[in-house]
Design an enzyme around this catalytic site. Structure first.
Site, mmCIF file in Angstrom:
data_model
loop_
_atom_site.group_PDB
_atom_site.id
_atom_site.type_symbol
_atom_site.label_atom_id
_atom_site.label_comp_id
_atom_site.label_asym_id
_atom_site.label_seq_id
_atom_site.Cartn_x
_atom_site.Cartn_y
_atom_site.Cartn_z
ATOM 1 N N GLU A 1 -23.755 38.738 27.215
ATOM 2 C CA GLU A 1 -24.961 39.318 26.615
ATOM 3 C C GLU A 1 -26.212 38.537 26.990
ATOM 4 O O GLU A 1 -27.311 39.065 26.968
ATOM 5 C CB GLU A 1 -24.817 39.391 25.095
ATOM 6 C CG GLU A 1 -23.750 40.381 24.699
ATOM 7 C CD GLU A 1 -23.987 41.036 23.354
ATOM 8 O OE1 GLU A 1 -24.805 40.515 22.582
ATOM 9 O OE2 GLU A 1 -23.343 42.068 23.104
ATOM 10 N N ASP B 1 -19.825 51.713 19.053
ATOM 11 C CA ASP B 1 -19.520 50.312 19.384
ATOM 12 C C ASP B 1 -20.361 49.397 18.496
ATOM 13 O O ASP B 1 -21.339 49.830 17.890
ATOM 14 C CB ASP B 1 -19.819 50.024 20.866
ATOM 15 C CG ASP B 1 -19.428 48.603 21.251
ATOM 16 O OD1 ASP B 1 -18.321 48.167 20.883
ATOM 17 O OD2 ASP B 1 -20.241 47.903 21.888
ATOM 18 N N SER B 2 -19.978 48.130 18.464
ATOM 19 C CA SER B 2 -20.754 47.158 17.708
ATOM 20 C C SER B 2 -22.139 46.960 18.334
ATOM 21 O O SER B 2 -23.068 46.554 17.651
ATOM 22 C CB SER B 2 -20.001 45.821 17.692
ATOM 23 O OG SER B 2 -19.698 45.429 19.004
ATOM 24 N N TYR C 1 -19.044 42.013 16.222
ATOM 25 C CA TYR C 1 -18.031 42.254 15.202
ATOM 26 C C TYR C 1 -16.849 41.292 15.334
ATOM 27 O O TYR C 1 -16.067 41.135 14.399
ATOM 28 C CB TYR C 1 -17.461 43.674 15.356
ATOM 29 C CG TYR C 1 -18.301 44.803 14.797
ATOM 30 C CD1 TYR C 1 -19.618 44.616 14.383
ATOM 31 C CD2 TYR C 1 -17.757 46.085 14.690
ATOM 32 C CE1 TYR C 1 -20.365 45.674 13.891
ATOM 33 C CE2 TYR C 1 -18.494 47.141 14.189
ATOM 34 C CZ TYR C 1 -19.799 46.933 13.793
ATOM 35 O OH TYR C 1 -20.526 47.989 13.302
ATOM 36 N N GLY C 2 -16.714 40.714 16.525
ATOM 37 C CA GLY C 2 -15.493 39.992 16.897
ATOM 38 C C GLY C 2 -15.009 38.905 15.951
ATOM 39 O O GLY C 2 -13.818 38.642 15.861
ATOM 40 N N CYS D 1 -11.702 44.119 25.466
ATOM 41 C CA CYS D 1 -13.030 43.941 24.867
ATOM 42 C C CYS D 1 -14.021 44.715 25.728
ATOM 43 O O CYS D 1 -13.908 44.709 26.965
ATOM 44 C CB CYS D 1 -13.388 42.455 24.841
ATOM 45 S SG CYS D 1 -15.069 42.135 24.284
ATOM 46 N N THR D 2 -14.972 45.359 25.064
ATOM 47 C CA THR D 2 -15.941 46.194 25.784
ATOM 48 C C THR D 2 -16.706 45.455 26.883
ATOM 49 O O THR D 2 -17.103 46.049 27.873
ATOM 50 C CB THR D 2 -16.985 46.735 24.785
ATOM 51 O OG1 THR D 2 -17.424 45.644 23.962
ATOM 52 C CG2 THR D 2 -16.416 47.835 23.936
ATOM 53 N N HIS D 3 -16.934 44.161 26.679
ATOM 54 C CA HIS D 3 -17.778 43.417 27.620
ATOM 55 C C HIS D 3 -17.040 42.958 28.881
ATOM 56 O O HIS D 3 -17.662 42.656 29.887
ATOM 57 C CB HIS D 3 -18.341 42.162 26.940
ATOM 58 C CG HIS D 3 -19.340 42.454 25.874
ATOM 59 N ND1 HIS D 3 -19.071 43.269 24.803
ATOM 60 C CD2 HIS D 3 -20.623 42.031 25.716
ATOM 61 C CE1 HIS D 3 -20.139 43.341 24.023
ATOM 62 N NE2 HIS D 3 -21.089 42.587 24.554
ATOM 63 N N CYS E 1 -15.249 50.170 20.710
ATOM 64 C CA CYS E 1 -15.116 48.764 20.352
ATOM 65 C C CYS E 1 -13.645 48.433 20.057
ATOM 66 O O CYS E 1 -13.022 49.039 19.175
ATOM 67 C CB CYS E 1 -15.964 48.514 19.110
ATOM 68 S SG CYS E 1 -15.903 46.845 18.492
ATOM 69 N N ASN E 2 -13.112 47.471 20.776
ATOM 70 C CA ASN E 2 -11.706 47.074 20.560
ATOM 71 C C ASN E 2 -11.501 46.508 19.163
ATOM 72 O O ASN E 2 -10.492 46.774 18.522
ATOM 73 C CB ASN E 2 -11.303 46.010 21.578
ATOM 74 C CG ASN E 2 -10.849 46.621 22.871
ATOM 75 O OD1 ASN E 2 -9.681 46.875 23.062
ATOM 76 N ND2 ASN E 2 -11.793 46.896 23.765
ATOM 77 N N THR E 3 -12.475 45.707 18.706
ATOM 78 C CA THR E 3 -12.336 45.095 17.383
ATOM 79 C C THR E 3 -12.286 46.173 16.304
ATOM 80 O O THR E 3 -11.440 46.124 15.403
ATOM 81 C CB THR E 3 -13.517 44.123 17.133
ATOM 82 O OG1 THR E 3 -13.649 43.264 18.275
ATOM 83 C CG2 THR E 3 -13.284 43.290 15.905
#
Ligand code: DGL
Length: 262
Positions: free
Chosen positions: A151, A7-8, A39-40, A183-185, A70-72
């Site tokens: 974050e 992941d980023s 990364y987004g 998105c991971t978050h 990571c989706n991006t």
């Protein structure tokens, strides 16, 4: 021989958490590129280069399968990296295909996708969903303020709820039957998203979808000779202490040691 998770940053630990729930017996190595996250908003070229380096590191450390949590990265880099790295005993898998398959299997007609600018402008979800189903309408919306708010530890604050509500207003007025938090978050805001969207809209549990899909994949593929001693290793590229603190919240499990790659 391990399952690598890339992941980023530490956001991908929401996906790792679901993997550990579904497939706890395997050995895992997680790498978060905390030095270069988020990364987004990066270009495709940058995301591709950073992800390539991450994947290389994970293979070097003994991963046989790498999941791009990571989706991006999945949206912008997976296809190229699969061509570069995949061989008969190692593979890279992304999160877009399993989530898109799940959307298609759900028979949804109006699909809303939220994620980073990179993910939502890539058209990757549209492409994968349309491979599996015809005739559904898809709406993408970038929600770039959510990652920094989460974050910052602000996920329970009123300000974050307001921002989320404002992003989802347009989506809600479009009347989707499913919302894809791509998105991971975003799993951190899952309950709040469901509350805003209402009971008629399904808010997908992306971590569980990815984990079940990997389980299914591993049942069909034993060529990777993955070891199963329950080992976990965590790597990042900057600020290991910060990663440890926030990562433990995302993983919902204490992380004892984080190694910094230099
Ligand atoms: N991991 C990214 C994703 O899932 C979110 C954070 C970032 O922008 O790096 O798209």
């Amino acid at each position: 021989m391990m399952i690598g998770v890339f992941d980023s940053g530490f956001g991908g630990l929401t996906i790792m958490s679901a993997l550990l729930r579904e497939l706890p017996e395997y050995d895992y190595i997680y790498l978060g590129d905390s030095a270069r996250a988020p990364y987004g908003g990066h270009s495709k070229e940058m995301v591709l280069q950073y992800t390539r380096e991450g994947v290389q590191n994970l293979f070097k450390r003994g991963a046989k399968i790498v999941i791009l949590a990571c989706n991006t990265a999945s949206a912008l880099a997976l296809k190229e990296l699969q061509k570069e790295f995949n061989s008969k005993d190692r593979n890279i898998l992304g999160v877009v295909a399993p989530i898109a398959e799940s959307v298609a299997a759900g028979g949804h007609e109006r699909v809303a996708i939220i994620g980073t600018k990179g993910t939502t402008s890539s058209g990757a979800y549209d492409l994968e969903i349309k491979k599996n189903t015809e005739g559904c309408l898809i709406k993408n919306k970038a929600c770039p303020l959510l990652v920094p708010l989460i974050e910052e530890g602000w996920s329970h604050k009123m300000e974050t709820r307001r921002v989320l509500k404002s992003y989802l207003r347009e989506i809600k007025n479009w009347h989707p039957d499913v919302l894809v938090p791509a998105c991971t978050h975003y799993p951190i805001l899952q309950k709040e998203m469901q509350r805003i969207m209402g009971r008629k809209v399904e808010v997908l549990d992306t971590g569980t979808i990815v984990a079940k899909s990997l389980k299914d994949y591993l049942a069909r593929h034993d060529e990777y000779e993955l070891t199963r001693s329950g080992k976990r290793e965590f790597l990042c590229t900057d600020c290991p202490e910060h990663f440890k603190k926030w990562g433990s919240k995302f993983l919902e499990e204490k992380i004892d040691a984080v190694e910094q790659l230099i």
